[in-house]
Design an enzyme around this catalytic site. Structure first.
Site, PDB file in Angstrom:
ATOM      1  N   ASN A 223       5.466 -21.332  -6.512  1.00 51.27           N
ATOM      2  CA  ASN A 223       6.510 -21.794  -5.574  1.00 51.27           C
ATOM      3  C   ASN A 223       5.895 -22.514  -4.377  1.00 51.27           C
ATOM      4  OD1 ASN A 223       8.861 -20.878  -6.869  1.00 51.27           O
ATOM      5  ND2 ASN A 223       8.335 -18.777  -6.284  1.00 51.27           N
TER       6      ASN A 223
ATOM      7  N   THR B 200       6.304 -13.077 -12.847  1.00 54.69           N
ATOM      8  CA  THR B 200       7.465 -13.779 -12.264  1.00 54.69           C
ATOM      9  C   THR B 200       7.088 -15.145 -11.699  1.00 54.69           C
ATOM     10  OG1 THR B 200       7.182 -12.782 -10.070  1.00 54.69           O
ATOM     11  CG2 THR B 200       8.558 -11.583 -11.663  1.00 54.69           C
TER      12      THR B 200
ATOM     13  N   PHE C 141      11.048 -23.803 -14.097  1.00 52.00           N
ATOM     14  CA  PHE C 141       9.904 -24.011 -13.214  1.00 52.00           C
ATOM     15  C   PHE C 141       8.637 -23.259 -13.638  1.00 52.00           C
ATOM     16  CE2 PHE C 141       7.582 -25.158  -9.552  1.00 52.00           C
ATOM     17  CZ  PHE C 141       6.836 -24.041  -9.201  1.00 52.00           C
ATOM     18  N   ASN C 142       8.722 -21.965 -13.926  1.00 53.01           N
ATOM     19  CA  ASN C 142       7.505 -21.193 -14.212  1.00 53.01           C
ATOM     20  C   ASN C 142       6.743 -21.743 -15.410  1.00 53.01           C
ATOM     21  OD1 ASN C 142       7.830 -19.434 -12.079  1.00 53.01           O
ATOM     22  ND2 ASN C 142       8.894 -17.875 -13.299  1.00 53.01           N
TER      23      ASN C 142
ATOM     24  N   ASP D 191      13.839 -13.496 -10.552  1.00 59.62           N
ATOM     25  CA  ASP D 191      12.717 -12.560 -10.735  1.00 59.62           C
ATOM     26  C   ASP D 191      13.095 -11.089 -10.706  1.00 59.62           C
ATOM     27  OD1 ASP D 191      10.382 -14.749  -8.989  1.00 59.62           O
ATOM     28  OD2 ASP D 191      11.114 -14.750 -11.036  1.00 59.62           O
TER      29      ASP D 191
HETATM   30  O1  RIB Z   1      12.783 -20.859 -12.380  1.00 60.91           O
HETATM   31  C1  RIB Z   1      12.802 -19.730 -11.556  1.00 60.91           C
HETATM   32  C2  RIB Z   1      11.420 -19.233 -11.307  1.00 60.91           C
HETATM   33  O2  RIB Z   1      10.673 -20.234 -10.623  1.00 60.91           O
HETATM   34  C3  RIB Z   1      11.377 -17.997 -10.388  1.00 60.91           C
HETATM   35  O3  RIB Z   1      10.289 -17.199 -10.743  1.00 60.91           O
HETATM   36  C4  RIB Z   1      11.182 -18.577  -9.023  1.00 60.91           C
HETATM   37  O4  RIB Z   1      10.485 -17.683  -8.141  1.00 60.91           O
HETATM   38  C5  RIB Z   1      10.292 -19.757  -9.332  1.00 60.91           C
HETATM   39  O5  RIB Z   1       8.965 -19.273  -9.406  1.00 60.91           O
HETATM   40 CA    CA Z   2       8.648 -16.571  -9.068  1.00 60.91          CA
END
Ligand code: RIB
Ligand code: CA
Length: 308
Positions: A38, A125, A167-168, A242
């Protein structure tokens, strides 16, 4: 009792997940490991230390910094959804208790190599860089792992950072491919689930009404998340991404899904970072598809109440 390592990229929702885990009597958090995601790597470690101290915990719970960048791709961050500090620019005091000298990857490896068989739950997470590095450095950590519970990926919901990618996974798709293909039992909270567990104003009030310090902090974090979600995407109710991983530990019947193999698109192009579940009764990944959203907030409040 669940012996848990939380690998995270705090992050507003990561922070709520940490507070929930700290309040769960069913969870013994052995370590917090942090990863770039992030916000930049060093800041995620600072943020984990901030939340550790905000919850009144000290260095008996180590915070270990990990990979400062993804395995191969250029780094990406998500300040639009987490603010420049990663914690919604909320006025937390600077952390006083030091970072552990143990690298996150070494903490994961050493803990799993010395644990009893199938005794460690790895909650992930953020981008899966640390986990992929640990699995590559020491494949025998699989022996000590009971399961990996991760927030990541998307199928029916589409992506949140591109139209295909969550995103992750997008932040380190090569790492995600290593983890999803490791054969280790995984329970996956993708956007297909987390988009249906949203922090409405009423639910933020429900959290605040718990009345404990962790609940008050979680209320602030959720409120900040909703404001940033609105400014970034026009949604007033931020998904509870998360924290669902912690709820999957303490109350798994909140979620239902199917077993699958998960393909990750790592070739450059518009689908880079896409996850494709191939449902398979023998698949190693339980891909959750539905959640009891009201029950999830009740459970979150129970954990934040610290009477869990
Ligand atoms: O897509 C959501 C994820 O991406 C969550 O883990 C948020 O904290 C970001 O890291
Ligand atoms: Ca996260």
């Amino acid at each position: 009792m669940n012996s848990v390592i939380i690998d995270c990229d705090p992050g507003l929702d990561d922070a709520v997940a940490l507070l929930a885990a700290f309040g769960a009597s069913e969870i013994d958090v052995l370590a917090i490991t942090t990863v770039a995601g992030n916000v930049k790597g060093p800041q995620t470690a600072v943020n984990a230390r901030i939340i550790r101290e905000a919850a009144g915990l000290g260095d008996t719970l180590p915070v270990c910094a990990g990979a400062p960048r993804p395995l191969l791709r250029d780094p990406v961050t998500a300040e639009d959804f987490h603010g420049s500090t990663g914690l919604g620019n909320l006025p937390f005091p600077d952390p006083q208790i030091e970072l552990s000298k143990t690298h996150a990857v070494n903490m994961i490896v050493q803990t799993c190599q010395t644990a009893q068989d199938a005794s460690i739950t790895l909650v992930v997470t953020g981008p899966m860089t640390n986990v992929a590095l640990a699995l590559t450095m020491a494949p025998n950590i699989a022996r000590g792992l009971k399961e990996i519970i991760l927030m990541g990926g998307a199928d029916t919901e589409g992506g949140n950072i591109t139209s295909f990618a969550e995103f992750n996974v997008f932040a380190d798709p090569h790492a995600a491919a290593i983890v999803f293909n490791s054969g280790i039992p995984i329970r996956c909270l993708s956007l297909d689930v987390t988009h249906f567990v949203r922090a409405t104003a009423e639910r933020v009030a429900q959290v605040r009404a718990v009345g404990t310090v962790p609940a008050s902090i979680a209320g602030d974090l959720l409120e900040a998340s909703c404001k940033l979600e609105f400014s970034a995407k026009g949604d007033r109710d931020a998904p509870l991404h998360d924290p669902t991983t912690i709820l999957a530990v303490t109350k798994p019947d909140l979620f239902t899904g199917r077993t699958t193999r998960v393909e990750v698109i790592t070739e450059p192009g518009e689908q880079f970072g896409r996850t494709i579940p191939h449902f398979d009764p023998d698949g190693p990944v339980l891909w959750y598809e539905q959640a009891d959203d009201a029950g999830a907030f009740d459970e979150l409040c129970r954990l934040l109440g610290g009477v869990a």
